[in-house]
Design a protein around this motif. Structure first.
Motif, PDB file in Angstrom:
ATOM      1  N   GLY A  55      -8.428   4.388  -4.351  1.00 44.07           N
ATOM      2  CA  GLY A  55      -7.359   3.789  -3.575  1.00 44.07           C
ATOM      3  C   GLY A  55      -6.377   3.128  -4.520  1.00 44.07           C
ATOM      4  O   GLY A  55      -6.667   2.935  -5.709  1.00 44.07           O
ATOM      5  N   ALA A  56      -5.207   2.784  -4.007  1.00 44.51           N
ATOM      6  CA  ALA A  56      -4.192   2.118  -4.819  1.00 44.51           C
ATOM      7  C   ALA A  56      -3.613   0.940  -4.049  1.00 44.51           C
ATOM      8  O   ALA A  56      -3.378   1.025  -2.841  1.00 44.51           O
ATOM      9  CB  ALA A  56      -3.090   3.089  -5.214  1.00 44.51           C
ATOM     10  N   VAL A  57      -3.392  -0.159  -4.762  1.00 40.74           N
ATOM     11  CA  VAL A  57      -2.839  -1.382  -4.187  1.00 40.74           C
ATOM     12  C   VAL A  57      -1.921  -2.017  -5.219  1.00 40.74           C
ATOM     13  O   VAL A  57      -2.233  -2.037  -6.413  1.00 40.74           O
ATOM     14  CB  VAL A  57      -3.953  -2.393  -3.810  1.00 40.74           C
ATOM     15  N   ASN A  58      -0.802  -2.547  -4.768  1.00 38.03           N
ATOM     16  CA  ASN A  58       0.051  -3.358  -5.636  1.00 38.03           C
ATOM     17  C   ASN A  58      -0.049  -4.806  -5.180  1.00 38.03           C
ATOM     18  O   ASN A  58       0.230  -5.126  -4.026  1.00 38.03           O
ATOM     19  CB  ASN A  58       1.503  -2.887  -5.588  1.00 38.03           C
ATOM     20  N   VAL A  59      -0.486  -5.684  -6.079  1.00 37.96           N
ATOM     21  CA  VAL A  59      -0.564  -7.123  -5.798  1.00 37.96           C
ATOM     22  C   VAL A  59       0.270  -7.878  -6.834  1.00 37.96           C
ATOM     23  O   VAL A  59      -0.160  -8.878  -7.401  1.00 37.96           O
ATOM     24  CB  VAL A  59      -2.019  -7.629  -5.776  1.00 37.96           C
TER      25      VAL A  59
ATOM     26  N   PHE B 207       0.797  -1.223   0.000  1.00 34.92           N
ATOM     27  CA  PHE B 207       0.000   0.000   0.000  1.00 34.92           C
ATOM     28  C   PHE B 207       0.833   1.278   0.000  1.00 34.92           C
ATOM     29  O   PHE B 207       0.298   2.349  -0.272  1.00 34.92           O
ATOM     30  CB  PHE B 207      -0.915   0.027   1.235  1.00 34.92           C
ATOM     31  N   VAL B 208       2.123   1.190   0.322  1.00 35.53           N
ATOM     32  CA  VAL B 208       2.959   2.391   0.398  1.00 35.53           C
ATOM     33  C   VAL B 208       3.076   3.020  -0.995  1.00 35.53           C
ATOM     34  O   VAL B 208       3.218   2.302  -1.999  1.00 35.53           O
ATOM     35  CB  VAL B 208       4.345   2.047   0.969  1.00 35.53           C
ATOM     36  N   TRP B 209       3.042   4.319  -1.068  1.00 30.75           N
ATOM     37  CA  TRP B 209       2.955   5.025  -2.348  1.00 30.75           C
ATOM     38  C   TRP B 209       4.041   4.623  -3.335  1.00 30.75           C
ATOM     39  O   TRP B 209       3.764   4.454  -4.529  1.00 30.75           O
ATOM     40  CB  TRP B 209       2.981   6.546  -2.125  1.00 30.75           C
ATOM     41  N   ASP B 210       5.289   4.430  -2.839  1.00 32.30           N
ATOM     42  CA  ASP B 210       6.371   4.125  -3.773  1.00 32.30           C
ATOM     43  C   ASP B 210       6.438   2.644  -4.136  1.00 32.30           C
ATOM     44  O   ASP B 210       7.246   2.243  -4.980  1.00 32.30           O
ATOM     45  CB  ASP B 210       7.716   4.611  -3.242  1.00 32.30           C
ATOM     46  N   ALA B 211       5.580   1.818  -3.501  1.00 34.18           N
ATOM     47  CA  ALA B 211       5.476   0.409  -3.881  1.00 34.18           C
ATOM     48  C   ALA B 211       4.393   0.197  -4.916  1.00 34.18           C
ATOM     49  O   ALA B 211       4.297  -0.885  -5.498  1.00 34.18           O
ATOM     50  CB  ALA B 211       5.179  -0.453  -2.650  1.00 34.18           C
ATOM     51  N   ILE B 212       3.563   1.210  -5.186  1.00 33.99           N
ATOM     52  CA  ILE B 212       2.499   1.041  -6.184  1.00 33.99           C
ATOM     53  C   ILE B 212       3.070   0.888  -7.599  1.00 33.99           C
ATOM     54  O   ILE B 212       2.705  -0.100  -8.274  1.00 33.99           O
ATOM     55  CB  ILE B 212       1.481   2.197  -6.090  1.00 33.99           C
TER      56      ILE B 212
ATOM     57  N   TYR C  94       4.604  10.560  -6.602  1.00 32.20           N
ATOM     58  CA  TYR C  94       4.920  11.360  -5.423  1.00 32.20           C
ATOM     59  C   TYR C  94       4.089  10.845  -4.254  1.00 32.20           C
ATOM     60  O   TYR C  94       3.079  10.164  -4.449  1.00 32.20           O
ATOM     61  CB  TYR C  94       4.682  12.851  -5.661  1.00 32.20           C
ATOM     62  N   PRO C  95       4.471  11.161  -3.014  1.00 25.69           N
ATOM     63  CA  PRO C  95       3.806  10.591  -1.839  1.00 25.69           C
ATOM     64  C   PRO C  95       2.355  11.038  -1.703  1.00 25.69           C
ATOM     65  O   PRO C  95       2.027  12.197  -1.964  1.00 25.69           O
ATOM     66  CB  PRO C  95       4.648  11.117  -0.665  1.00 25.69           C
ATOM     67  N   MET C  96       1.509  10.111  -1.304  1.00 25.12           N
ATOM     68  CA  MET C  96       0.133  10.418  -0.922  1.00 25.12           C
ATOM     69  C   MET C  96      -0.453   9.214  -0.207  1.00 25.12           C
ATOM     70  O   MET C  96       0.086   8.104  -0.281  1.00 25.12           O
ATOM     71  CB  MET C  96      -0.732  10.806  -2.124  1.00 25.12           C
ATOM     72  N   ASP C  97      -1.565   9.442   0.483  1.00 20.61           N
ATOM     73  CA  ASP C  97      -2.294   8.378   1.152  1.00 20.61           C
ATOM     74  C   ASP C  97      -2.968   7.512   0.103  1.00 20.61           C
ATOM     75  O   ASP C  97      -3.782   8.003  -0.683  1.00 20.61           O
ATOM     76  CB  ASP C  97      -3.333   8.996   2.094  1.00 20.61           C
ATOM     77  N   THR C  98      -2.650   6.221   0.064  1.00 21.01           N
ATOM     78  CA  THR C  98      -3.227   5.347  -0.958  1.00 21.01           C
ATOM     79  C   THR C  98      -4.577   4.775  -0.558  1.00 21.01           C
ATOM     80  O   THR C  98      -5.199   4.073  -1.362  1.00 21.01           O
ATOM     81  CB  THR C  98      -2.272   4.190  -1.291  1.00 21.01           C
ATOM     82  N   LEU C  99      -5.044   5.059   0.659  1.00 18.63           N
ATOM     83  CA  LEU C  99      -6.369   4.598   1.058  1.00 18.63           C
ATOM     84  C   LEU C  99      -7.458   5.465   0.429  1.00 18.63           C
ATOM     85  O   LEU C  99      -8.458   4.962  -0.083  1.00 18.63           O
ATOM     86  CB  LEU C  99      -6.520   4.616   2.580  1.00 18.63           C
ATOM     87  N   THR C 100      -7.256   6.772   0.444  1.00 14.10           N
ATOM     88  CA  THR C 100      -8.162   7.719  -0.209  1.00 14.10           C
ATOM     89  C   THR C 100      -7.303   8.768  -0.887  1.00 14.10           C
ATOM     90  O   THR C 100      -6.855   9.729  -0.250  1.00 14.10           O
ATOM     91  CB  THR C 100      -9.121   8.371   0.801  1.00 14.10           C
ATOM     92  N   MET C 101      -7.057   8.602  -2.163  1.00 17.29           N
ATOM     93  CA  MET C 101      -6.142   9.468  -2.884  1.00 17.29           C
ATOM     94  C   MET C 101      -6.845  10.773  -3.279  1.00 17.29           C
ATOM     95  O   MET C 101      -7.959  10.733  -3.805  1.00 17.29           O
ATOM     96  CB  MET C 101      -5.612   8.747  -4.126  1.00 17.29           C
TER      97      MET C 101
ATOM     98  N   PRO D 189       0.664  10.680 -15.691  1.00 15.70           N
ATOM     99  CA  PRO D 189       2.009  10.773 -15.107  1.00 15.70           C
ATOM    100  C   PRO D 189       2.074  10.409 -13.625  1.00 15.70           C
ATOM    101  O   PRO D 189       3.176  10.146 -13.112  1.00 15.70           O
ATOM    102  CB  PRO D 189       2.380  12.254 -15.325  1.00 15.70           C
ATOM    103  N   LEU D 190       0.934  10.374 -12.927  1.00 19.41           N
ATOM    104  CA  LEU D 190       0.933   9.954 -11.529  1.00 19.41           C
ATOM    105  C   LEU D 190       1.438   8.527 -11.375  1.00 19.41           C
ATOM    106  O   LEU D 190       1.960   8.161 -10.329  1.00 19.41           O
ATOM    107  CB  LEU D 190      -0.491  10.068 -10.958  1.00 19.41           C
ATOM    108  N   PHE D 191       1.308   7.722 -12.466  1.00 21.57           N
ATOM    109  CA  PHE D 191       1.670   6.311 -12.414  1.00 21.57           C
ATOM    110  C   PHE D 191       2.865   6.056 -13.340  1.00 21.57           C
ATOM    111  O   PHE D 191       2.691   5.822 -14.543  1.00 21.57           O
ATOM    112  CB  PHE D 191       0.471   5.454 -12.836  1.00 21.57           C
ATOM    113  N   PRO D 192       4.088   6.111 -12.817  1.00 14.81           N
ATOM    114  CA  PRO D 192       5.275   6.013 -13.677  1.00 14.81           C
ATOM    115  C   PRO D 192       5.415   4.677 -14.393  1.00 14.81           C
ATOM    116  O   PRO D 192       6.103   4.611 -15.421  1.00 14.81           O
ATOM    117  CB  PRO D 192       6.435   6.250 -12.705  1.00 14.81           C
ATOM    118  N   GLU D 193       4.772   3.603 -13.893  1.00 10.18           N
ATOM    119  CA  GLU D 193       4.804   2.316 -14.584  1.00 10.18           C
ATOM    120  C   GLU D 193       3.435   1.986 -15.192  1.00 10.18           C
ATOM    121  O   GLU D 193       3.142   0.833 -15.463  1.00 10.18           O
ATOM    122  CB  GLU D 193       5.245   1.212 -13.611  1.00 10.18           C
ATOM    123  N   ARG D 194       2.622   3.034 -15.414  1.00 14.88           N
ATOM    124  CA  ARG D 194       1.219   2.886 -15.825  1.00 14.88           C
ATOM    125  C   ARG D 194       0.437   2.139 -14.731  1.00 14.88           C
ATOM    126  O   ARG D 194       0.994   1.793 -13.696  1.00 14.88           O
ATOM    127  CB  ARG D 194       1.095   2.198 -17.183  1.00 14.88           C
TER     128      ARG D 194
END
Length: 269
Positions: A143-147, A116-121, A125-132, A175-180
């Protein structure tokens, strides 16, 4: 060089599987993967799957979207590969090692732990991934999640009313998503069921996305609006997602072998 393949699908999300565990294949390239996946001039699939030997698991699964890009995880393909392999196995992926258990007409897959950490998505740039604090054309506060793959999730009143084919590419390439990013729009039916549609990074609208179902379910659980085990209904059918106390996600659902064939490797080089 004549190469065997197996065509499979999970809830309509389809794959061409190449087994290079015993007999190595030449190096896969984005152009080659894209050519095999082409539905008019190739075999046709959403994802190309290549099975290889592994030093850290029973075997390795490499995943290429139909645009030729390699990705870290594919839940539906994991169930298909489990069915093809036939016995329980640990499988190395670019997103980590997963555990597959074939069953009657499908499989259960231990998809690992969500991040859930922003740089693991990752996000730019940093933000709360629970409610962006972001939005696109009426879709906001996701929200954002990396699985194993990056996902952004929007809860909406009616998932079918969202023009996902139009807004999906815009969000995927923001651009918010550097890896799409994979784009999920979901409707909470009740505490045990979610309806979901997915715009898949590098593949477009899909009938089913296993990692999307996992990401959406976990995000809903994290917000406390569903129970820790839910049914996720996609256009292709249902998946059962559980987020266990040990922080690992279990996905259960069907998989099917469609047919087998061969092709000439040099035809797509």
């Amino acid at each position: 060089m004549r190469v065997d393949f197996t065509k499979m699908h999970g809830l309509g999300n389809d794959f061409v599987v190449l087994d290079a565990r015993a007999t190595p294949l030449p190096a896969m390239t984005p152009a080659l993967a894209k050519g095999i996946a082409d539905r008019r001039t190739g075999i046709g699939c959403d994802q190309l799957i290549v099975l290889e030997p592994s030093d850290s698991a029973d075997f390795r699964m490499r995943i290429y979207n139909c645009d030729g890009g390699e990705v870290g995880a594919c839940g539906n393909a994991s169930r298909a590969v489990a069915l093809l392999h036939g016995v329980d196995a640990n499988v190395e992926t670019a997103g980590g090692i997963i555990r597959v258990q074939p069953g009657d007409g499908g499989a259960s897959v231990d998809m690992g732990e969500p991040r859930f950490v922003w740089d693991a998505i990752p996000l730019a740039y940093p933000m709360d991934t629970l409610t962006m604090p972001v939005g696109w054309d009426g879709l906001d506060a996701p929200g954002a999640v990396n699985v194993g793959n990056p996902h952004v999730i929007f809860f909406v009143a009616d998932t079918d009313a969202v023009p996902l084919d139009q807004i999906g590419p815009q969000i995927e390439n923001d651009p918010l998503f550097p890896e799409r990013v994979n784009v999920n729009v979901a409707t909470i039916v009740d505490r045990s069921r979610i309806r979901l549609r997915v715009w898949e990074r590098g593949a477009g609208l899909t009938r089913a996305c296993g990692t999307g179902a996992c990401a959406t379910a976990v995000h809903a659980m994290r917000r406390g609006i569903v129970d820790r085990e839910v049914t996720v209904t996609l256009p292709g059918g249902d998946l059962r997602i559980a987020w266990h106390a040990d922080n690992r996600i279990e996905m259960t659902g069907p998989a099917t072998e469609s047919f087998r064939g061969t092709f000439e490797w040099d035809d797509f080089v």
